[in-house]
Design an enzyme around this catalytic site. Sequence first.
Site, PDB file in Angstrom:
ATOM      1  N   LYS A 179      40.731  61.536  26.090  1.00  0.00           N
ATOM      2  CA  LYS A 179      40.819  60.084  25.936  1.00  0.00           C
ATOM      3  C   LYS A 179      41.950  59.490  26.784  1.00  0.00           C
ATOM      4  CE  LYS A 179      42.287  56.625  22.763  1.00  0.00           C
ATOM      5  NZ  LYS A 179      43.005  56.395  21.536  1.00  0.00           N
TER       6      LYS A 179
ATOM      7  N   CYS B 253      35.232  43.236  13.189  1.00  0.00           N
ATOM      8  CA  CYS B 253      34.563  44.437  12.652  1.00  0.00           C
ATOM      9  C   CYS B 253      35.625  45.436  12.205  1.00  0.00           C
ATOM     10  CB  CYS B 253      33.620  45.039  13.696  1.00  0.00           C
ATOM     11  SG  CYS B 253      32.466  46.227  12.976  1.00  0.00           S
TER      12      CYS B 253
ATOM     13  N   CYS C  44      31.355  40.661   8.218  1.00  0.00           N
ATOM     14  CA  CYS C  44      29.981  40.431   8.690  1.00  0.00           C
ATOM     15  C   CYS C  44      29.567  38.965   8.562  1.00  0.00           C
ATOM     16  CB  CYS C  44      28.995  41.323   7.943  1.00  0.00           C
ATOM     17  SG  CYS C  44      29.342  43.083   8.155  1.00  0.00           S
TER      18      CYS C  44
ATOM     19  N   CYS D  83      30.687  37.196  11.575  1.00  0.00           N
ATOM     20  CA  CYS D  83      30.527  37.957  12.822  1.00  0.00           C
ATOM     21  C   CYS D  83      29.449  37.319  13.701  1.00  0.00           C
ATOM     22  CB  CYS D  83      30.154  39.391  12.495  1.00  0.00           C
ATOM     23  SG  CYS D  83      29.877  40.394  13.974  1.00  0.00           S
TER      24      CYS D  83
ATOM     25  N   CYS E  81      22.794  42.976  14.283  1.00  0.00           N
ATOM     26  CA  CYS E  81      23.496  44.229  13.973  1.00  0.00           C
ATOM     27  C   CYS E  81      22.826  44.885  12.774  1.00  0.00           C
ATOM     28  CB  CYS E  81      24.955  43.934  13.641  1.00  0.00           C
ATOM     29  SG  CYS E  81      25.863  45.388  13.046  1.00  0.00           S
TER      30      CYS E  81
HETATM   31  S1  SF4 Z   1      27.727  42.413  11.563  1.00  0.00           S
HETATM   32 FE1  SF4 Z   1      27.904  44.483  12.453  1.00  0.00          FE
HETATM   33  S2  SF4 Z   1      29.324  44.257  14.161  1.00  0.00           S
HETATM   34 FE2  SF4 Z   1      29.545  42.435  12.869  1.00  0.00          FE
HETATM   35  S3  SF4 Z   1      31.237  42.903  11.462  1.00  0.00           S
HETATM   36 FE3  SF4 Z   1      29.333  43.502  10.440  1.00  0.00          FE
HETATM   37  S4  SF4 Z   1      29.059  45.672  10.936  1.00  0.00           S
HETATM   38 FE4  SF4 Z   1      30.561  44.843  12.377  1.00  0.00          FE
END
Ligand code: SF4
Length: 217
Positions: free
Chosen positions: A125, A195, A202, A205, A211
């Site tokens: 990494k 996230c 979510c 998001c 997602c």
């Molecule tokens: S919708 Fe998906 S990408 Fe967005 S915070 Fe939730 S798990 Fe993470």
Amino acid sequence: MDEQARIREIYNRLIQTRDAQQWMPTSLSHFEGQPFKALIAATLSAQTREENTNAAMANLLALADTPEKMAQLSDEQIRTAIRPVMYFEPKVRYVRDIAERVTANGGVVPNTLDELMAYKGVGWKVAVLTLAMGYGINDDITVDVHVARIGIRLGLVKPTTKQPPKVNEELKQILPRDMWPYWNALMVQFGRAICLPTYPQCQKCPLNNICPKVGVK
Ligand code: SF4
């Protein structure tokens, strides 16, 4: 929406959100085009919070900003400077080894994975990160906890894939090449802002409707 269109949509939405919300840049972005500093910062950053890496780098560079000068520091000087990072004791040896080897190499940091990984404390990494930040070589995607966790949640990486080089291979198979240089920083920023590891946000998001939330309870 097919998978390639979904991936492009993920990327575009995250770029727009990052710019609108002004997510914090990653600590290594300070050292773009500076291979030695990028290598030292990447080595110090292992298992360490961003602000602590930044503090240690500021301390260290105030004492010595070239491989030659850093190689001449005492262990105690290096130890005091990098004390903010996790596992600073072995990292004192890594910093010294890197500074001495780069000095012996005429001040030039190697630009291949194999050569970099021959240095003490430099794993896959750190080497990938150094090539990306120091040299702009993006043949691989730097995988850290954010890249791995979010890759699984977004359905881009198999939930059983754990090893960073394998996550990298899976991502490279589906992410278009133009995204590789930016994927790590974007996931780090997104992973801190939305996230989150334990409580992903979510509801707010921008990827909520595209997602699959794999593994999210
Ligand atoms: S919708 Fe998906 S990408 Fe967005 S915070 Fe939730 S798990 Fe993470």
